[in-house]
Design a protein around this motif. Structure first.
Motif, PDB file in Angstrom:
ATOM      1  N   UNK A   1       0.822  -1.218   0.000  1.00 33.93           N
ATOM      2  CA  UNK A   1       0.000   0.000   0.000  1.00 33.93           C
ATOM      3  C   UNK A   1       0.852   1.262   0.000  1.00 33.93           C
ATOM      4  N   UNK A   2       2.158   1.135   0.314  1.00 34.40           N
ATOM      5  CA  UNK A   2       3.018   2.310   0.362  1.00 34.40           C
ATOM      6  C   UNK A   2       3.496   2.748  -1.027  1.00 34.40           C
ATOM      7  N   UNK A   3       3.281   1.935  -2.053  1.00 33.76           N
ATOM      8  CA  UNK A   3       3.658   2.335  -3.415  1.00 33.76           C
ATOM      9  C   UNK A   3       2.850   3.550  -3.845  1.00 33.76           C
ATOM     10  N   UNK A   4       3.441   4.424  -4.679  1.00 35.80           N
ATOM     11  CA  UNK A   4       2.775   5.680  -5.008  1.00 35.80           C
ATOM     12  C   UNK A   4       1.608   5.534  -5.988  1.00 35.80           C
ATOM     13  N   UNK A   5       0.582   6.374  -5.772  1.00 35.75           N
ATOM     14  CA  UNK A   5      -0.565   6.481  -6.702  1.00 35.75           C
ATOM     15  C   UNK A   5      -0.910   7.967  -6.851  1.00 35.75           C
ATOM     16  N   UNK A   6      -1.622   8.318  -7.920  1.00 34.08           N
ATOM     17  CA  UNK A   6      -1.997   9.718  -8.162  1.00 34.08           C
ATOM     18  C   UNK A   6      -2.767  10.274  -6.971  1.00 34.08           C
ATOM     19  N   UNK A   7      -2.328  11.386  -6.446  1.00 33.85           N
ATOM     20  CA  UNK A   7      -2.983  12.037  -5.295  1.00 33.85           C
ATOM     21  C   UNK A   7      -3.215  11.046  -4.156  1.00 33.85           C
ATOM     22  N   UNK A   8      -2.329  10.082  -4.062  1.00 32.97           N
ATOM     23  CA  UNK A   8      -2.430   9.055  -3.001  1.00 32.97           C
ATOM     24  C   UNK A   8      -3.817   8.406  -2.996  1.00 32.97           C
ATOM     25  N   UNK A   9      -4.362   8.198  -4.198  1.00 34.27           N
ATOM     26  CA  UNK A   9      -5.772   7.784  -4.303  1.00 34.27           C
ATOM     27  C   UNK A   9      -6.019   6.328  -3.936  1.00 34.27           C
TER      28      UNK A   9
END
Ligand SMILES: Cc1cc2nc3c(=O)[nH]c(=O)nc-3n(C[C@H](O)[C@H](O)[C@H](O)COP(=O)(O)O)c2cc1C
Length: 197
Positions: free
Chosen positions: A41-49
């Motif tokens: 879950x710590x991997x990056x996503x757009x706007x931490x979505x």
């Protein structure tokens, strides 16, 4: 300061890691699935979505429910795996941005303009999270068998009914039996896939 991982770690994550099709009887404890989640879950996503939603199908009853949605060629090996993760993406992911991206109270409006915009972001970031899950699983000593050969509509009906979650791909998790691994196929060379400009 981060330093490069040693060769053994790179081998485990990428260079020696294979897609698995056969499984040892060794079980996967629920605690390990929790550890897998709090890692990937710590991997990056757009706007931490964080749009990925995952169902870890582990019980015999849930496996039986899963079976009809699988393509014939994926059935036996999925049923034999200790766990099948169904990686989905939530088309209402923007409802959680108040928690996930609190410093931008209007962040939901970047993603809920129309269905295509929502889908593009949900699918892109949900797929990235699925990939983070594969690498995290390998880092934790598990093997993976990702698959997209299944009926998405049936899978959604069986496992995500009444929600805004849609299935993306599935991934067997467990301790692989190396005898079921297929020979490595070539990858593209740098110049076929990349350029430096
Ligand atoms: C998104 C995705 C979908 C896949 N779908 C299937 C599938 O439906 N059935 C199958 O047997 N293998 C499937 N594979 C496995 C790929 O063929 C395999 O990962 C690839 O050939 C690389 O193999 P290697 O890891 O042994 O080098 C899928 C892999 C991914 C990542």
């Amino acid at each position: 300061m981060p330093s490069p991982l040693d060769q053994a770690a790179l081998n485990q994550l990428f260079l020696d890691a294979h897609t698995h099709n056969a499984w040892q009887g060794r079980p996967v404890p629920d605690e390990l699935l929790h550890r897998l989640y709090v890692t990937f879950r710590m991997g990056p996503t757009s706007a931490n979505s964080c749009p990925a939603r995952v169902i870890f199908v582990k019980s015999r009853a849930a496996k039986e429910k899963l079976m009809p949605a699988l393509s014939e060629g994926n059935r036996a090996k999925s049923m034999a795996a200790p766990v099948t993760a169904i990686i989905g993406y939530d088309m209402k992911f923007y409802d959680k941005l108040g928690k996930l991206f609190p410093h931008a109270p209007d962040a939901h409006t970047w993603f809920n303009k129309d269905e295509q915009t929502t889908f593009t972001h949900a699918f892109r970031n949900g797929t990235l999270q699925g990939a983070y899950m594969i690498i995290a699983a390998r880092a934790l000593g598990l093997d993976c068998g990702p698959m997209s050969g299944f009926d998405n509509a049936m899978m959604d009906q069986l496992f995500f009914s009444g929600t805004a979650v849609k299935s993306n791909f599935i991934c067997s998790l467990g301790y692989g039996d190396p005898s079921g691994v297929h020979p490595r196929n070539p990858r593209l060379e740098f110049d076929e896939a990349c350029s430096i400009v």
